[in-house]
Write a protein that holds these residues in place. Structure first.
Motif, PDB file in Angstrom:
ATOM      1  N   LYS A   1       0.834  -1.198   0.000  1.00 23.98           N
ATOM      2  CA  LYS A   1       0.000   0.000   0.000  1.00 23.98           C
ATOM      3  C   LYS A   1       0.875   1.256   0.000  1.00 23.98           C
ATOM      4  CE  LYS A   1      -3.716   2.297   2.566  1.00 23.98           C
ATOM      5  NZ  LYS A   1      -4.567   2.261   3.782  1.00 23.98           N
ATOM      6  N   TYR A   2       0.484   2.251  -0.776  1.00 20.06           N
ATOM      7  CA  TYR A   2       1.191   3.535  -0.854  1.00 20.06           C
ATOM      8  C   TYR A   2       1.169   4.213   0.513  1.00 20.06           C
ATOM      9  CZ  TYR A   2       2.473   8.105  -2.845  1.00 20.06           C
ATOM     10  OH  TYR A   2       3.109   9.292  -3.155  1.00 20.06           O
ATOM     11  N   LEU A   3       2.319   4.751   0.926  1.00 22.54           N
ATOM     12  CA  LEU A   3       2.451   5.432   2.216  1.00 22.54           C
ATOM     13  C   LEU A   3       2.309   6.937   1.990  1.00 22.54           C
ATOM     14  CD1 LEU A   3       5.473   3.365   3.581  1.00 22.54           C
ATOM     15  CD2 LEU A   3       3.051   3.101   4.185  1.00 22.54           C
ATOM     16  N   ASP A   4       1.150   7.470   2.349  1.00 19.10           N
ATOM     17  CA  ASP A   4       0.832   8.863   2.047  1.00 19.10           C
ATOM     18  C   ASP A   4       1.799   9.857   2.665  1.00 19.10           C
ATOM     19  OD1 ASP A   4      -1.856   8.826   0.548  1.00 19.10           O
ATOM     20  OD2 ASP A   4      -2.239   7.504   2.242  1.00 19.10           O
ATOM     21  N   TYR A   5       2.362   9.541   3.818  1.00 19.12           N
ATOM     22  CA  TYR A   5       3.222  10.509   4.489  1.00 19.12           C
ATOM     23  C   TYR A   5       4.510  10.802   3.717  1.00 19.12           C
ATOM     24  CZ  TYR A   5       5.818   6.418   6.295  1.00 19.12           C
ATOM     25  OH  TYR A   5       6.551   5.252   6.426  1.00 19.12           O
ATOM     26  N   VAL A   6       4.834   9.944   2.763  1.00 17.15           N
ATOM     27  CA  VAL A   6       6.034  10.176   1.959  1.00 17.15           C
ATOM     28  C   VAL A   6       5.858  11.402   1.042  1.00 17.15           C
ATOM     29  CG1 VAL A   6       7.581   9.151   0.234  1.00 17.15           C
ATOM     30  CG2 VAL A   6       6.677   7.750   2.082  1.00 17.15           C
ATOM     31  N   ASP A   7       4.605  11.785   0.767  1.00 19.29           N
ATOM     32  CA  ASP A   7       4.354  12.943  -0.094  1.00 19.29           C
ATOM     33  C   ASP A   7       5.040  14.205   0.436  1.00 19.29           C
ATOM     34  OD1 ASP A   7       2.869  11.369  -1.756  1.00 19.29           O
ATOM     35  OD2 ASP A   7       0.934  12.269  -1.264  1.00 19.29           O
ATOM     36  N   TYR A   8       5.126  14.337   1.748  1.00 19.36           N
ATOM     37  CA  TYR A   8       5.768  15.528   2.322  1.00 19.36           C
ATOM     38  C   TYR A   8       7.255  15.573   1.956  1.00 19.36           C
ATOM     39  CZ  TYR A   8       1.473  15.895   5.042  1.00 19.36           C
ATOM     40  OH  TYR A   8       0.153  16.015   5.416  1.00 19.36           O
ATOM     41  N   LYS A   9       7.869  14.416   1.914  1.00 21.37           N
ATOM     42  CA  LYS A   9       9.281  14.337   1.534  1.00 21.37           C
ATOM     43  C   LYS A   9       9.459  14.668   0.048  1.00 21.37           C
ATOM     44  CE  LYS A   9      11.010  10.353   2.328  1.00 21.37           C
ATOM     45  NZ  LYS A   9      11.602   9.239   3.096  1.00 21.37           N
ATOM     46  N   ILE A  10       8.543  14.189  -0.775  1.00 22.94           N
ATOM     47  CA  ILE A  10       8.596  14.501  -2.207  1.00 22.94           C
ATOM     48  C   ILE A  10       8.456  16.008  -2.414  1.00 22.94           C
ATOM     49  CG2 ILE A  10       7.433  14.175  -4.427  1.00 22.94           C
ATOM     50  CD1 ILE A  10       6.609  11.368  -3.407  1.00 22.94           C
ATOM     51  N   GLU A  11       7.531  16.608  -1.699  1.00 25.53           N
ATOM     52  CA  GLU A  11       7.335  18.061  -1.799  1.00 25.53           C
ATOM     53  C   GLU A  11       8.609  18.807  -1.419  1.00 25.53           C
ATOM     54  OE1 GLU A  11       4.029  18.899   0.703  1.00 25.53           O
ATOM     55  OE2 GLU A  11       2.536  18.128  -0.711  1.00 25.53           O
ATOM     56  N   GLU A  12       9.271  18.356  -0.363  1.00 25.03           N
ATOM     57  CA  GLU A  12      10.503  19.008   0.086  1.00 25.03           C
ATOM     58  C   GLU A  12      11.594  18.907  -0.985  1.00 25.03           C
ATOM     59  OE1 GLU A  12      13.674  18.866   3.859  1.00 25.03           O
ATOM     60  OE2 GLU A  12      11.942  17.504   3.804  1.00 25.03           O
ATOM     61  N   LEU A  13      11.741  17.725  -1.589  1.00 24.89           N
ATOM     62  CA  LEU A  13      12.766  17.532  -2.619  1.00 24.89           C
ATOM     63  C   LEU A  13      12.494  18.338  -3.879  1.00 24.89           C
ATOM     64  CD1 LEU A  13      13.216  13.683  -2.226  1.00 24.89           C
ATOM     65  CD2 LEU A  13      14.991  15.391  -1.815  1.00 24.89           C
ATOM     66  N   LEU A  14      11.221  18.652  -4.130  1.00 23.93           N
ATOM     67  CA  LEU A  14      10.835  19.378  -5.338  1.00 23.93           C
ATOM     68  C   LEU A  14      10.689  20.879  -5.117  1.00 23.93           C
ATOM     69  CD1 LEU A  14       8.173  16.867  -6.709  1.00 23.93           C
ATOM     70  CD2 LEU A  14      10.390  17.370  -7.737  1.00 23.93           C
ATOM     71  N   GLU A  15      10.799  21.313  -3.893  1.00 23.45           N
ATOM     72  CA  GLU A  15      10.646  22.737  -3.591  1.00 23.45           C
ATOM     73  C   GLU A  15      11.729  23.548  -4.318  1.00 23.45           C
ATOM     74  OE1 GLU A  15      11.105  25.327   0.407  1.00 23.45           O
ATOM     75  OE2 GLU A  15       9.769  23.594   0.562  1.00 23.45           O
ATOM     76  N   ASP A  16      11.304  24.563  -5.031  1.00 23.52           N
ATOM     77  CA  ASP A  16      12.230  25.336  -5.875  1.00 23.52           C
ATOM     78  C   ASP A  16      13.440  25.855  -5.110  1.00 23.52           C
ATOM     79  OD1 ASP A  16      10.725  24.941  -8.127  1.00 23.52           O
ATOM     80  OD2 ASP A  16       9.650  26.841  -7.978  1.00 23.52           O
ATOM     81  N   SER A  17      13.221  26.399  -3.938  1.00 20.66           N
ATOM     82  CA  SER A  17      14.318  26.987  -3.167  1.00 20.66           C
ATOM     83  C   SER A  17      15.333  25.943  -2.719  1.00 20.66           C
ATOM     84  CB  SER A  17      13.767  27.717  -1.937  1.00 20.66           C
ATOM     85  OG  SER A  17      13.040  26.823  -1.113  1.00 20.66           O
ATOM     86  N   PHE A  18      14.898  24.683  -2.641  1.00 15.99           N
ATOM     87  CA  PHE A  18      15.784  23.588  -2.241  1.00 15.99           C
ATOM     88  C   PHE A  18      16.432  22.960  -3.468  1.00 15.99           C
ATOM     89  CE2 PHE A  18      16.708  19.160  -1.163  1.00 15.99           C
ATOM     90  CZ  PHE A  18      17.376  19.298   0.047  1.00 15.99           C
ATOM     91  N   LYS A  19      15.612  22.602  -4.465  1.00 21.08           N
ATOM     92  CA  LYS A  19      16.104  21.879  -5.637  1.00 21.08           C
ATOM     93  C   LYS A  19      17.062  22.718  -6.472  1.00 21.08           C
ATOM     94  CE  LYS A  19      14.319  18.726  -9.176  1.00 21.08           C
ATOM     95  NZ  LYS A  19      15.141  19.156 -10.312  1.00 21.08           N
ATOM     96  N   SER A  20      16.916  24.033  -6.427  1.00 22.66           N
ATOM     97  CA  SER A  20      17.773  24.906  -7.237  1.00 22.66           C
ATOM     98  C   SER A  20      19.244  24.829  -6.835  1.00 22.66           C
ATOM     99  CB  SER A  20      17.285  26.354  -7.133  1.00 22.66           C
ATOM    100  OG  SER A  20      17.367  26.816  -5.802  1.00 22.66           O
TER     101      SER A  20
END
Length: 216
Positions: A147-166
């Protein structure tokens, strides 16, 4: 930009693996995802070298290997010689992950890290300067059909955040219970690649070409 759609070949029909690759080629998948497991780092055994050899022989497309094994640095040369395009390691499985990732890149292979649901972004930050891909595990690794673990979405968001990924230069892929609905949501967030297993591709009534066209 087209999303990268990679069949998880541990879910394929091993009774006729070469024909499975042919059907997936006809469906115009982006490449192939190979899970290698040693029964130590994860409690399961994964695909064999012979399976990888068959897949590599029957496609010119991207082939990645996800090494769910202890001490992956010992085997980088082996997989390089087999012609893979991306090698993922788990930082927890390697004494010197930065050195292993650099070894991968020195062999003109793209280097990636796979991060488990319980691995924080902060712990991998020192490695982000030297990788090409991050594969976020949205299930605990080792078994298909979870089953997909929904709480991982927060980590994905962090990795994709422009200020971080740049600060870095990596692409984010996801692996684990990736349904069509998840692809829709995560694509909007900025995820670039998806590993497709039984939630979206395999063991369905429709043929691979129809499914892949629908996902695209």
């Amino acid at each position: 930009m087209d999303k990268i759609l990679l069949p998880s070949m541990m879910c394929a029909n091993f009774a006729d693996l070469a024909n499975e690759v042919k059907k997936l080629e006809d469906a115009n998948v982006s490449g192939y995802h190979i899970d290698i497991m040693d029964g130590q780092f994860v409690p399961n055994f994964g695909m064999g070298l012979q399976d990888l050899e068959v897949i590599r022989k029957n496609t010119k497309k991207l082939v990645d290997v996800h090494l769910m094994i202890d001490n992956p640095e010992k085997h980088i040369d082996l997989f390089a010689k087999m012609g893979v395009d991306i090698i993922y390691i788990h930082p927890e499985s390697d004494i010197h992950p930065a050195k292993t990732l650099q070894t991968i890149k020195q062999k003109n292979i793209k280097a990636g890290i796979a991060i488990n649901p319980g691995t924080s972004v902060e712990t991998i930050k020192p490695l982000l300067h030297i990788i090409d891909y991050i594969m976020v595990m949205t299930v605990n690794p080792g078994f298909a059909g979870q089953k997909y673990l929904d709480y991982v979405d927060y980590k994905i968001e962090e990795l994709l955040e422009d200020s971080f990924k740049s600060q870095f230069n990596y692409a984010v892929f996801v692996d684990g219970a990736i349904s069509p609905e998840r692809i829709d949501k995560l694509s909007t967030m900025g995820v670039e690649g998806f590993v497709l297993g039984t939630s979206s591709l395999f063991n369905k009534k429709k043929d691979y070409k129809t499914i892949i066209n629908g996902l695209r």
